[in-house]
Write an enzyme that holds these catalytic residues in place. Structure first.
Site, PDB file in Angstrom:
ATOM      1  N   SER A   5       0.869  -1.184   0.000  1.00 26.31           N
ATOM      2  CA  SER A   5       0.000   0.000   0.000  1.00 26.31           C
ATOM      3  C   SER A   5       0.904   1.231   0.000  1.00 26.31           C
ATOM      4  O   SER A   5       2.084   1.133   0.351  1.00 26.31           O
ATOM      5  CB  SER A   5      -0.935  -0.017   1.208  1.00 26.31           C
ATOM      6  OG  SER A   5      -0.208  -0.207   2.393  1.00 26.31           O
ATOM      7  N   GLU A   7       1.273   5.527   0.897  1.00 25.24           N
ATOM      8  CA  GLU A   7       0.722   6.695   1.592  1.00 25.24           C
ATOM      9  C   GLU A   7       1.064   7.966   0.820  1.00 25.24           C
ATOM     10  O   GLU A   7       2.197   8.157   0.382  1.00 25.24           O
ATOM     11  CB  GLU A   7       1.325   6.762   3.004  1.00 25.24           C
ATOM     12  CG  GLU A   7       0.788   7.948   3.798  1.00 25.24           C
ATOM     13  CD  GLU A   7       1.382   8.006   5.188  1.00 25.24           C
ATOM     14  OE1 GLU A   7       1.166   7.057   5.967  1.00 25.24           O
ATOM     15  OE2 GLU A   7       2.069   8.993   5.482  1.00 25.24           O
ATOM     16  N   HIS A  67      -6.653   9.205   6.499  1.00 27.26           N
ATOM     17  CA  HIS A  67      -6.180   9.209   7.876  1.00 27.26           C
ATOM     18  C   HIS A  67      -7.102  10.178   8.615  1.00 27.26           C
ATOM     19  O   HIS A  67      -7.559  11.166   8.045  1.00 27.26           O
ATOM     20  CB  HIS A  67      -4.753   9.745   7.983  1.00 27.26           C
ATOM     21  CG  HIS A  67      -3.719   8.854   7.360  1.00 27.26           C
ATOM     22  ND1 HIS A  67      -2.413   8.822   7.797  1.00 27.26           N
ATOM     23  CD2 HIS A  67      -3.790   7.971   6.339  1.00 27.26           C
ATOM     24  CE1 HIS A  67      -1.730   7.958   7.075  1.00 27.26           C
ATOM     25  NE2 HIS A  67      -2.535   7.430   6.169  1.00 27.26           N
ATOM     26  N   ARG A  97      -3.968   9.636  16.844  1.00 24.87           N
ATOM     27  CA  ARG A  97      -4.141  10.759  17.759  1.00 24.87           C
ATOM     28  C   ARG A  97      -3.786  12.063  17.069  1.00 24.87           C
ATOM     29  O   ARG A  97      -4.442  13.074  17.233  1.00 24.87           O
ATOM     30  CB  ARG A  97      -3.232  10.590  18.980  1.00 24.87           C
ATOM     31  CG  ARG A  97      -3.443  11.697  19.994  1.00 24.87           C
ATOM     32  CD  ARG A  97      -2.341  11.728  21.007  1.00 24.87           C
ATOM     33  NE  ARG A  97      -1.079  12.167  20.424  1.00 24.87           N
ATOM     34  CZ  ARG A  97       0.022  12.375  21.110  1.00 24.87           C
ATOM     35  NH1 ARG A  97       0.041  12.153  22.408  1.00 24.87           N
ATOM     36  NH2 ARG A  97       1.121  12.777  20.519  1.00 24.87           N
ATOM     37  N   ASP A  99      -0.677  15.052  16.100  1.00 18.68           N
ATOM     38  CA  ASP A  99       0.231  15.867  16.910  1.00 18.68           C
ATOM     39  C   ASP A  99      -0.213  17.307  16.838  1.00 18.68           C
ATOM     40  O   ASP A  99      -0.497  17.816  15.755  1.00 18.68           O
ATOM     41  CB  ASP A  99       1.665  15.771  16.362  1.00 18.68           C
ATOM     42  CG  ASP A  99       2.267  14.409  16.632  1.00 18.68           C
ATOM     43  OD1 ASP A  99       2.165  13.945  17.784  1.00 18.68           O
ATOM     44  OD2 ASP A  99       2.820  13.817  15.688  1.00 18.68           O
ATOM     45  N   HIS A 139       6.974   5.034  20.855  1.00 22.14           N
ATOM     46  CA  HIS A 139       6.509   6.398  20.542  1.00 22.14           C
ATOM     47  C   HIS A 139       7.318   7.408  21.374  1.00 22.14           C
ATOM     48  O   HIS A 139       7.540   7.184  22.566  1.00 22.14           O
ATOM     49  CB  HIS A 139       5.004   6.510  20.846  1.00 22.14           C
ATOM     50  CG  HIS A 139       4.433   7.828  20.450  1.00 22.14           C
ATOM     51  ND1 HIS A 139       4.320   8.876  21.339  1.00 22.14           N
ATOM     52  CD2 HIS A 139       3.990   8.290  19.257  1.00 22.14           C
ATOM     53  CE1 HIS A 139       3.803   9.921  20.698  1.00 22.14           C
ATOM     54  NE2 HIS A 139       3.590   9.591  19.437  1.00 22.14           N
ATOM     55  N   PHE A 206      13.584  14.861  10.008  1.00 23.78           N
ATOM     56  CA  PHE A 206      12.268  14.307  10.277  1.00 23.78           C
ATOM     57  C   PHE A 206      12.362  13.160  11.297  1.00 23.78           C
ATOM     58  O   PHE A 206      11.524  13.032  12.188  1.00 23.78           O
ATOM     59  CB  PHE A 206      11.680  13.831   8.943  1.00 23.78           C
ATOM     60  CG  PHE A 206      10.255  13.416   9.031  1.00 23.78           C
ATOM     61  CD1 PHE A 206       9.305  14.291   9.545  1.00 23.78           C
ATOM     62  CD2 PHE A 206       9.856  12.165   8.609  1.00 23.78           C
ATOM     63  CE1 PHE A 206       7.981  13.909   9.650  1.00 23.78           C
ATOM     64  CE2 PHE A 206       8.534  11.767   8.706  1.00 23.78           C
ATOM     65  CZ  PHE A 206       7.592  12.655   9.220  1.00 23.78           C
ATOM     66  N   HIS A 256       3.841  -1.089   3.717  1.00 22.93           N
ATOM     67  CA  HIS A 256       3.164   0.190   3.483  1.00 22.93           C
ATOM     68  C   HIS A 256       4.250   1.246   3.225  1.00 22.93           C
ATOM     69  O   HIS A 256       5.089   1.494   4.092  1.00 22.93           O
ATOM     70  CB  HIS A 256       2.355   0.562   4.728  1.00 22.93           C
ATOM     71  CG  HIS A 256       1.580   1.848   4.608  1.00 22.93           C
ATOM     72  ND1 HIS A 256       0.371   1.944   3.946  1.00 22.93           N
ATOM     73  CD2 HIS A 256       1.842   3.092   5.084  1.00 22.93           C
ATOM     74  CE1 HIS A 256      -0.073   3.192   4.014  1.00 22.93           C
ATOM     75  NE2 HIS A 256       0.801   3.904   4.691  1.00 22.93           N
TER      76      HIS A 256
END
Ligand code: FAD
Length: 274
Positions: A5, A7, A67, A97, A99, A139, A206, A256
């Protein structure tokens, strides 16, 4: 090869729209199971995501998944978006969630991704296949690695069907994460998120923000190439293709790709895997 997939992010200018069209045309040839479209924090790109999802479905005939994040949205706003996605035929959502842009914005009515998943299930039952984020390297805001695993499990308990990981360049982190969540009784597919390497200095910046580690040996080699863009691209594609092969050999169910709306870096990896 395996199922894949892609993105994309929602383009905001005409130039970016043309680029996404070109990229989608090229990557379509690889037969993705679906493509997903990111959602900007703070509400400013609310409409760009749904617009882009609609475009990818109607113009490119791709199965496009939006998303959706908690950040900045009230329950009513998120509910309306979900209803819209249902009307345009979406069956898959990537629930996050999000950011908050530093020091600004409203956190929204829902606090964590698990709350968003519960909200989606409550409103739409099993209509949507829900993907969630997973963090093999933990995370960056997690209290600690074990708490992060428990919070990941809470998303599965709330109704997540599958997970896509943050990108990483260390396959062992992925295998360890999968073993750890299986030990907690989590059975859903954990799909590695793959970041092809195109612009190394951008990737380094990043990665610092999102807590993804670039192994020292990769950094050192990239530094040695200096301005030799071709060697950087080739080495990056070799490294990422080797990572993909190892992940697939070790049982990863699918891949992905974070395309950043560019075809070439992802294609260079895929051609090495063919
Ligand atoms: P959560 O699962 O809610 O976790 C966030 C943090 O809170 C973690 O540290 C967790 O351990 C902790 N936590 C969870 N529950 C609790 C609790 N009950 N008590 C205390 N702590 C808790 N961002 C965007 O803005 N738009 C996008 O389109 C986007 N796409 C992404 C796609 C993928 C595949 C991934 C992996 C990330 C994406 N992100 C996106 C980034 C994501 O929004 C951030 O990483 C965000 O910081 C966390 O999102 P989450 O859904 O994983 O959060």
């Amino acid at each position: 090869m395996t199922t894949i997939s892609f993105e994309f992010y929602p383009p905001k200018t005409d130039e970016q729209r043309t680029q996404l069209d070109r990229t989608a045309d090229k990557l379509k040839a690889h037969g993705p199971e679906y493509v997903s479209c990111t959602f900007g924090a703070g509400g400013s790109t609310l409409s760009y995501t749904s617009e882009t999802v609609r475009h990818l479905k109607q113009h490119h005939a791709l199965d496009a998944a939006p998303h959706l994040s908690c950040v900045g949205g009230t329950r009513d706003e998120i509910g309306e978006l979900l209803d819209q996605y249902k009307v345009i035929g979406c069956r898959r959502i990537v629930a996050l969630r999000g950011d908050l842009p530093s020091g600004m914005g409203h956190p929204g009515d829902l606090r964590y991704a698990a709350d968003l998943i519960a909200f989606i299930r409550d409103r739409h039952g099993d209509h949507f296949h829900i993907e969630v984020g997973a963090y093999p390297e933990t995370h960056p805001q997690a209290q600690d690695a074990l708490a992060d695993l428990r919070h990941f499990k809470a998303k599965v308990d709330a109704g997540a069907d599958a997970a896509i990981t943050q990108y990483f360049y260390n396959a062992d982190a992925y295998f360890h994460f999968v073993d750890a969540v299986r030990a907690l009784g989590v059975g859903i597919p954990i799909v590695p998120g793959i970041m092809p390497i195109s612009n190394f200095s951008q990737l380094r910046r990043f990665s610092e923000q999102c807590g993804a580690e670039i192994p020292r040996w990769i950094t050192r080699k990239m530094q040695a190439y200096g301005d030799d863009a071709e060697s950087i691209r080739d080495f990056g594609a070799d490294v990422v293709a080797a990572l993909c092969r190892r992940l697939l050999d070790g049982g990863a169910p699918s891949l992905h790709f974070y395309t950043l709306n560019l075809a070439k870096p992802t294609q260079s990896v895929l051609s090495r895997l063919a």
